[in-house]
Write an enzyme that holds these catalytic residues in place. Structure first.
Site, mmCIF file in Angstrom:
data_model
loop_
_atom_site.group_PDB
_atom_site.id
_atom_site.type_symbol
_atom_site.label_atom_id
_atom_site.label_comp_id
_atom_site.label_asym_id
_atom_site.label_seq_id
_atom_site.Cartn_x
_atom_site.Cartn_y
_atom_site.Cartn_z
ATOM 1 N N ASN A 181 0.845 -1.193 0.000
ATOM 2 C CA ASN A 181 0.000 0.000 0.000
ATOM 3 C C ASN A 181 0.884 1.248 0.000
ATOM 4 O O ASN A 181 1.746 1.409 0.860
ATOM 5 C CB ASN A 181 -0.911 -0.019 1.228
ATOM 6 N N ARG A 223 5.296 18.140 1.403
ATOM 7 C CA ARG A 223 6.219 19.159 0.896
ATOM 8 C C ARG A 223 5.775 19.777 -0.422
ATOM 9 O O ARG A 223 6.272 20.826 -0.816
ATOM 10 C CB ARG A 223 7.621 18.549 0.715
ATOM 11 N N HIS A 282 -5.430 3.737 -2.092
ATOM 12 C CA HIS A 282 -6.760 4.050 -1.545
ATOM 13 C C HIS A 282 -7.012 5.549 -1.686
ATOM 14 O O HIS A 282 -6.711 6.326 -0.788
ATOM 15 C CB HIS A 282 -6.812 3.622 -0.075
ATOM 16 N N ARG A 327 -8.959 8.807 -1.355
ATOM 17 C CA ARG A 327 -10.096 9.295 -0.575
ATOM 18 C C ARG A 327 -10.666 10.553 -1.221
ATOM 19 O O ARG A 327 -9.992 11.211 -2.021
ATOM 20 C CB ARG A 327 -9.677 9.546 0.868
ATOM 21 N N HIS A 347 -3.923 11.861 0.458
ATOM 22 C CA HIS A 347 -2.696 11.107 0.190
ATOM 23 C C HIS A 347 -2.692 10.704 -1.285
ATOM 24 O O HIS A 347 -2.228 11.470 -2.115
ATOM 25 C CB HIS A 347 -2.484 9.925 1.139
ATOM 26 N N GLU A 367 -8.672 0.566 -3.417
ATOM 27 C CA GLU A 367 -9.620 0.502 -2.306
ATOM 28 C C GLU A 367 -10.423 1.791 -2.230
ATOM 29 O O GLU A 367 -9.929 2.859 -2.604
ATOM 30 C CB GLU A 367 -8.876 0.322 -0.977
ATOM 31 N N THR A 420 -8.441 6.750 8.997
ATOM 32 C CA THR A 420 -8.080 5.496 8.353
ATOM 33 C C THR A 420 -9.279 4.572 8.451
ATOM 34 O O THR A 420 -10.233 4.852 9.192
ATOM 35 C CB THR A 420 -6.845 4.857 9.011
ATOM 36 N N HIS A 469 -4.782 -4.386 7.227
ATOM 37 C CA HIS A 469 -4.864 -3.292 8.192
ATOM 38 C C HIS A 469 -4.030 -3.624 9.432
ATOM 39 O O HIS A 469 -4.302 -4.564 10.163
ATOM 40 C CB HIS A 469 -6.295 -2.974 8.635
ATOM 41 N N ASP A 470 -3.016 -2.799 9.636
ATOM 42 C CA ASP A 470 -2.115 -2.894 10.793
ATOM 43 C C ASP A 470 -1.340 -4.205 10.856
ATOM 44 O O ASP A 470 -0.880 -4.607 11.940
ATOM 45 C CB ASP A 470 -2.873 -2.667 12.103
ATOM 46 N N GLY A 488 0.759 -1.507 4.390
ATOM 47 C CA GLY A 488 1.207 -0.176 4.025
ATOM 48 C C GLY A 488 1.936 0.555 5.134
ATOM 49 O O GLY A 488 3.157 0.719 5.098
ATOM 50 N N HIS A 489 1.191 0.968 6.157
ATOM 51 C CA HIS A 489 1.751 1.821 7.207
ATOM 52 C C HIS A 489 2.987 1.197 7.851
ATOM 53 O O HIS A 489 4.050 1.819 7.926
ATOM 54 C CB HIS A 489 0.689 2.103 8.275
#
Length: 241
Positions: free
Chosen positions: A7, A18, A43, A45, A50, A70, A100, A190-191, A213-214
């Protein structure tokens, strides 16, 4: 082997902070695939904080593996994915101002809504997945939508594992068994991270794909992107032997 989809949302957040176009999310997509991942997840939004809608078009042009997009199937989102035609669309019920994703669909209440969206996606040859909490009672309603896959929302699993409550996996195992019984395939996301992902795959070895991802981007700060992707691939492979 369980497939790894990387992700890129956190890369886009860093770039947007930036306004210089650096890091280049398209180049990271190219590199992540070169380093061995099986797909790219993005994903977009509604506020494009992002991944932007332009990113979706740009990234889709460099995909040599699979692209998973997503999002909440708003009219704007549906127009985007029907135009881009990614390998997979994962439907996520996040609100417009959500930080999120924090829950899966109530497939009992939204069965007709999801059925309509999935029918349109599949008519264009797009594989579909529904983001779902580990609740066995929702599986039969999900199956009636015609979706190809279920993505198990692993946020609660991650919290439980971190707190050493190993029974946190039990509802996931029960839900996964029902998903297979209803002839759907299983994704997870997720996580997930390098600490907990092997345990998840060991307990649910028939997961087809994980989206990370994260944690992967955080771990890459210390290990480098290529080494981090290779570390995930080793964990996903070992438990499948």
């Amino acid at each position: 082997m369980v497939k790894l989809s990387v992700n890129l949302n956190k890369i886009a957040i860093l770039r947007n902070s930036r306004g210089s176009g650096i890091p280049n999310v398209v180049q990271v997509a190219i590199d992540a695939q070169k380093f061995g991942c099986h797909g790219i997840t993005i994903h977009p939004r509604p506020d494009e904080r992002h991944i932007t809608y332009k990113d979706v078009y740009d990234i889709s042009s460099v995909i040599t593996t699979e692209l998973n997009v997503e999002g909440n199937p708003t009219e704007k989102f549906m127009k985007l994915v029907l135009d881009v035609k990614p390998s997979q669309v994962t439907l996520v019920p996040d609100s417009e101002n959500a930080i999120t994703s924090s829950s899966g669909w109530n497939t009992f209440l939204y069965q007709d809504f999801l059925t309509d969206k999935i029918k349109k996606l599949k008519a264009h040859g797009i594989r579909t997945s529904i983001f779902l909490d580990p609740k066995p009672e929702l599986v039969s309603h999900a199956a009636k939508t015609g979706t190809d896959r279920i993505e198990l929302y692993t946020g609660p699993f991650s919290i439980g594992y971190n707190n050493k409550k190993m029974d946190c996996i039990d509802p996931y195992v029960d839900t996964a068994k029902l998903i297979l019984n209803h002839h759907m395939s299983i994704n997870a996301g997720h996580d997930l991270n390098l600490d907990n992902i092997s345990f998840l795959i060991e307990k649910i070895p028939y997961i087809l794909e994980v989206s990370v991802g994260h944690a992967l981007i955080k771990e890459s700060i210390y290990m480098g992107l290529e080494n981090t992707i290779q570390s995930y691939l080793k964990r996903l492979l070992i438990k499948k032997k």
